[in-house]
Design a protein around this motif. Structure first.
Motif, PDB file in Angstrom:
ATOM      1  N   THR A 131      -5.388  -8.403 -13.675  1.00 46.19           N
ATOM      2  CA  THR A 131      -5.963  -9.323 -14.664  1.00 46.19           C
ATOM      3  C   THR A 131      -5.599 -10.766 -14.370  1.00 46.19           C
ATOM      4  N   THR A 132      -4.629 -10.970 -13.542  1.00 45.19           N
ATOM      5  CA  THR A 132      -4.219 -12.341 -13.210  1.00 45.19           C
ATOM      6  C   THR A 132      -4.871 -12.767 -11.927  1.00 45.19           C
ATOM      7  N   SER A 133      -4.978 -14.046 -11.775  1.00 49.49           N
ATOM      8  CA  SER A 133      -5.583 -14.594 -10.558  1.00 49.49           C
ATOM      9  C   SER A 133      -4.680 -14.327  -9.361  1.00 49.49           C
ATOM     10  N   ARG A 134      -5.252 -13.968  -8.232  1.00 51.15           N
ATOM     11  CA  ARG A 134      -4.493 -13.689  -7.023  1.00 51.15           C
ATOM     12  C   ARG A 134      -4.403 -14.939  -6.157  1.00 51.15           C
ATOM     13  N   PRO A 135      -3.416 -15.008  -5.274  1.00 47.99           N
ATOM     14  CA  PRO A 135      -3.294 -16.187  -4.406  1.00 47.99           C
ATOM     15  C   PRO A 135      -4.517 -16.322  -3.520  1.00 47.99           C
ATOM     16  N   THR A 136      -4.849 -17.548  -3.239  1.00 49.63           N
ATOM     17  CA  THR A 136      -5.958 -17.834  -2.337  1.00 49.63           C
ATOM     18  C   THR A 136      -5.558 -17.520  -0.904  1.00 49.63           C
ATOM     19  N   ASP A 137      -6.530 -17.566  -0.015  1.00 46.18           N
ATOM     20  CA  ASP A 137      -6.236 -17.294   1.392  1.00 46.18           C
ATOM     21  C   ASP A 137      -5.255 -18.318   1.943  1.00 46.18           C
ATOM     22  N   LYS A 138      -5.412 -19.551   1.498  1.00 47.25           N
ATOM     23  CA  LYS A 138      -4.493 -20.591   1.984  1.00 47.25           C
ATOM     24  C   LYS A 138      -3.066 -20.306   1.553  1.00 47.25           C
ATOM     25  N   GLU A 139      -2.914 -19.818   0.306  1.00 42.35           N
ATOM     26  CA  GLU A 139      -1.561 -19.525  -0.178  1.00 42.35           C
ATOM     27  C   GLU A 139      -0.993 -18.296   0.528  1.00 42.35           C
ATOM     28  N   ARG A 140      -1.879 -17.301   0.814  1.00 40.64           N
ATOM     29  CA  ARG A 140      -1.386 -16.098   1.485  1.00 40.64           C
ATOM     30  C   ARG A 140      -0.897 -16.411   2.894  1.00 40.64           C
ATOM     31  N   THR A 141      -1.523 -17.345   3.565  1.00 44.51           N
ATOM     32  CA  THR A 141      -1.157 -17.657   4.936  1.00 44.51           C
ATOM     33  C   THR A 141      -0.121 -18.747   5.015  1.00 44.51           C
ATOM     34  N   TYR A 168      -6.640  -1.081  13.229  1.00 40.88           N
ATOM     35  CA  TYR A 168      -6.709  -2.459  13.710  1.00 40.88           C
ATOM     36  C   TYR A 168      -6.339  -3.439  12.613  1.00 40.88           C
ATOM     37  N   LEU A 169      -6.821  -3.143  11.395  1.00 41.28           N
ATOM     38  CA  LEU A 169      -6.561  -4.063  10.289  1.00 41.28           C
ATOM     39  C   LEU A 169      -5.071  -4.166   9.974  1.00 41.28           C
ATOM     40  N   LEU A 170      -4.369  -3.038   9.993  1.00 41.31           N
ATOM     41  CA  LEU A 170      -2.949  -3.025   9.598  1.00 41.31           C
ATOM     42  C   LEU A 170      -1.983  -3.167  10.768  1.00 41.31           C
ATOM     43  N   PHE A 171      -2.390  -2.802  11.990  1.00 44.70           N
ATOM     44  CA  PHE A 171      -1.463  -2.814  13.119  1.00 44.70           C
ATOM     45  C   PHE A 171      -2.082  -3.441  14.367  1.00 44.70           C
ATOM     46  N   GLY A 172      -3.162  -4.205  14.210  1.00 43.29           N
ATOM     47  CA  GLY A 172      -3.880  -4.715  15.365  1.00 43.29           C
ATOM     48  C   GLY A 172      -3.243  -5.944  16.006  1.00 43.29           C
ATOM     49  N   ALA A 173      -4.000  -6.500  16.966  1.00 45.13           N
ATOM     50  CA  ALA A 173      -3.526  -7.679  17.700  1.00 45.13           C
ATOM     51  C   ALA A 173      -3.585  -8.912  16.819  1.00 45.13           C
ATOM     52  N   ALA A 174      -2.919  -9.984  17.275  1.00 42.99           N
ATOM     53  CA  ALA A 174      -2.875 -11.231  16.527  1.00 42.99           C
ATOM     54  C   ALA A 174      -4.203 -11.951  16.625  1.00 42.99           C
ATOM     55  N   ILE A 206       0.836  -1.206   0.000  1.00 39.58           N
ATOM     56  CA  ILE A 206       0.000   0.000   0.000  1.00 39.58           C
ATOM     57  C   ILE A 206       0.869   1.253   0.000  1.00 39.58           C
ATOM     58  N   ALA A 207       1.962   1.236   0.776  1.00 36.56           N
ATOM     59  CA  ALA A 207       2.853   2.391   0.804  1.00 36.56           C
ATOM     60  C   ALA A 207       3.445   2.651  -0.579  1.00 36.56           C
ATOM     61  N   ASN A 208       3.768   1.586  -1.278  1.00 38.05           N
ATOM     62  CA  ASN A 208       4.287   1.739  -2.633  1.00 38.05           C
ATOM     63  C   ASN A 208       3.232   2.338  -3.568  1.00 38.05           C
ATOM     64  N   LEU A 209       1.952   1.920  -3.374  1.00 39.96           N
ATOM     65  CA  LEU A 209       0.882   2.464  -4.201  1.00 39.96           C
ATOM     66  C   LEU A 209       0.630   3.937  -3.903  1.00 39.96           C
ATOM     67  N   ALA A 224      -6.823 -12.136   6.415  1.00 37.63           N
ATOM     68  CA  ALA A 224      -6.206 -12.197   5.097  1.00 37.63           C
ATOM     69  C   ALA A 224      -7.153 -11.687   4.025  1.00 37.63           C
ATOM     70  N   ASP A 225      -8.464 -12.031   4.146  1.00 36.28           N
ATOM     71  CA  ASP A 225      -9.440 -11.548   3.160  1.00 36.28           C
ATOM     72  C   ASP A 225      -9.589 -10.021   3.221  1.00 36.28           C
ATOM     73  N   GLU A 226      -9.654  -9.462   4.425  1.00 35.62           N
ATOM     74  CA  GLU A 226      -9.810  -8.009   4.562  1.00 35.62           C
ATOM     75  C   GLU A 226      -8.578  -7.268   4.038  1.00 35.62           C
ATOM     76  N   LEU A 227      -7.388  -7.799   4.304  1.00 32.82           N
ATOM     77  CA  LEU A 227      -6.175  -7.165   3.775  1.00 32.82           C
ATOM     78  C   LEU A 227      -6.173  -7.222   2.247  1.00 32.82           C
ATOM     79  N   ASP A 228      -6.625  -8.340   1.691  1.00 29.66           N
ATOM     80  CA  ASP A 228      -6.678  -8.474   0.245  1.00 29.66           C
ATOM     81  C   ASP A 228      -7.689  -7.495  -0.357  1.00 29.66           C
ATOM     82  N   ALA A 229      -8.831  -7.348   0.315  1.00 30.95           N
ATOM     83  CA  ALA A 229      -9.836  -6.403  -0.176  1.00 30.95           C
ATOM     84  C   ALA A 229      -9.330  -4.971  -0.125  1.00 30.95           C
ATOM     85  N   LEU A 230      -8.588  -4.615   0.928  1.00 27.65           N
ATOM     86  CA  LEU A 230      -8.033  -3.265   1.030  1.00 27.65           C
ATOM     87  C   LEU A 230      -7.051  -2.988  -0.094  1.00 27.65           C
ATOM     88  N   GLU A 231      -6.203  -3.974  -0.411  1.00 28.82           N
ATOM     89  CA  GLU A 231      -5.249  -3.784  -1.514  1.00 28.82           C
ATOM     90  C   GLU A 231      -5.985  -3.607  -2.835  1.00 28.82           C
TER      91      GLU A 231
END
Length: 414
Positions: free
Chosen positions: A404-414, A371-377, A337-340, A388-395
């Protein structure tokens, strides 16, 4: 990695042979060389001053000359054999008195008291003090051609000889002292303390002869000047010669005189041990320090990103490390996000700067963004997947162009 890919990486028999054939060839060469050397050297080998040795430092020449004069030579390697063979008609030659143990020295003293002649070759301070109470060893001197400087008949007849080595201090007035080096003799004859008496040749009673150096007995030196004459007279005064060559096996036979491990170590071993300990400590300190940043190394094989991500996620799951997994996801999202948004790397991890920049681009509650970017575990896997889904939606929301390309699934992100 699939089982087929793993199986393809296993070395084949041909590959194992190509890798090991060099080592096997070297081992075969070493084995053949060792066997050949052992076969070549399997013949009899003798040490210094051995009357059976024709080498330059052997003494076969003087033994042959004595044999031609009718004086047989018996070689013994233990003090017990020397004690049994010694008598009043025997000359006992000891080639290395300093190698004798306490028991061997005691048995040799018994042999000396039998009344024959005993010739000690280059005895040092300890051997001289134990075997000849009337003499003490002094500082050695170089072996050189020396006149007899005495009236001892064998020395007078031999004349100049290559004598030197250990010098001796003598307290007995009846001793013959010859071949002086700096006023101290390198050849001493000590008569036995008996009532029978003897003439100056020592033919009628026992005596002990100290020779400061072994050089006149060597095959390569025997023919020089008076060496042969001197040795033949000293060793040929009795009809029988016993040549005592102390051996390691003879020393091992003295079980009552066994020394401990520390006594068998050479002098100065303690300083060497201290130096090795200091070197080991310095080496450990050197190896324990980080001498620079970690260097990224290329993998020997190519691994797909999805496989590496899935493997890392499984490790997190096995370790129950949801905190580490969540932080990895949040950190990657913050950097993206910082890069964007055109923020620096330092600003990407600043809650105030990053959430303010996101709020300016997309309406939303800053508390939720924080909370989403710096919250508790997350407390469970379901919350981790939702994060992981909320972070992906924010991006996706902040991306200027939809991917245009398929993004990694939640399992792949984690």
């Amino acid at each position: 990695m699939s089982p087929e890919s793993a199986a393809s990486l296993s070395p084949t028999a041909a590959q194992i042979w190509r890798r090991a054939r060099g080592l096997l060839f070297a081992a075969a060469v070493l084995t053949v060389s060792g066997v050949a050397i052992a076969a070549i050297r399997s013949g009899p080998e003798y040490g210094l001053l051995d009357p059976r040795s024709p080498d330059k430092h052997g003494s076969k020449a003087v033994a042959e000359l004595l044999r031609k004069r009718g004086i047989p030579t018996d070689v013994v390697t233990t003090s017990a054999e020397a004690e049994r063979a010694a008598d009043s008609k025997t000359t006992l030659l000891v080639t290395d008195p300093d190698a004798l143990s306490r028991r061997q020295t005691s048995e040799l003293r018994t042999a000396i008291q039998r009344g024959g002649r005993t010739v000690l070759v280059a005895p040092g301070p300890t051997a001289t003090r134990a075997l000849t109470p009337g003499a003490r060893a002094a500082t050695p001197t170089p072996v050189e051609l020396t006149p007899p400087d005495c009236d001892f008949p064998p020395a007078l007849r031999a004349g100049d000889a290559e004598v030197g080595g250990v010098r001796y201090r003598v307290t007995s007035d009846q001793a013959d002292t010859c071949y002086l080096h700096r006023s101290l003799p390198s050849l001493v004859r000590l008569p036995a303390d008996d009532k029978g008496g003897s003439d100056r040749t020592g033919a009628n009673a026992g005596d002990t002869v100290l020779v400061g150096a072994p050089d006149p007995l060597y095959n390569q030196r025997l023919a020089h000047r008076g060496n042969a004459s001197l040795m033949l007279q000293l060793l040929g005064s009795r009809p029988h010669l016993v040549w005592y060559v102390p051996s390691s096996s003879g020393s091992a036979a003295d079980s009552d005189d066994e020394r401990g491990l520390l006594e068998l170590l050479p002098g100065g071993w303690s300083w060497a041990a201290i130096q090795l300990f200091i070197a080991a400590v310095l080496a450990a300190f050197w190896r324990s320090r980080r001498l620079g940043p970690l260097v990224q190394e290329q993998l020997p094989v190519s691994v797909r990103a999805s496989e590496a991500t899935e493997g890392r996620a499984r490790l997190y799951q096995r370790a129950d490390a949801r905190d580490s997994a969540a932080e990895a996801l949040r950190s990657a999202t913050r950097r993206h996000i910082a890069n964007l948004l055109g923020l620096s790397a330092a600003e990407a991890h600043s809650p105030l700067v990053l959430t303010s920049a996101i709020a300016s681009r997309s309406p939303g509650d800053s508390a939720d963004l924080n909370y989403l970017l710096f919250g508790a575990a997350p407390v469970n896997d379901a919350e981790l997947v939702r994060l992981a889904d909320e972070l992906d939606a924010l991006e996706r929301l902040l991306s200027p162009v939809a991917p245009t390309t398929s993004r990694p699934t939640d399992k792949e992100r984690t």
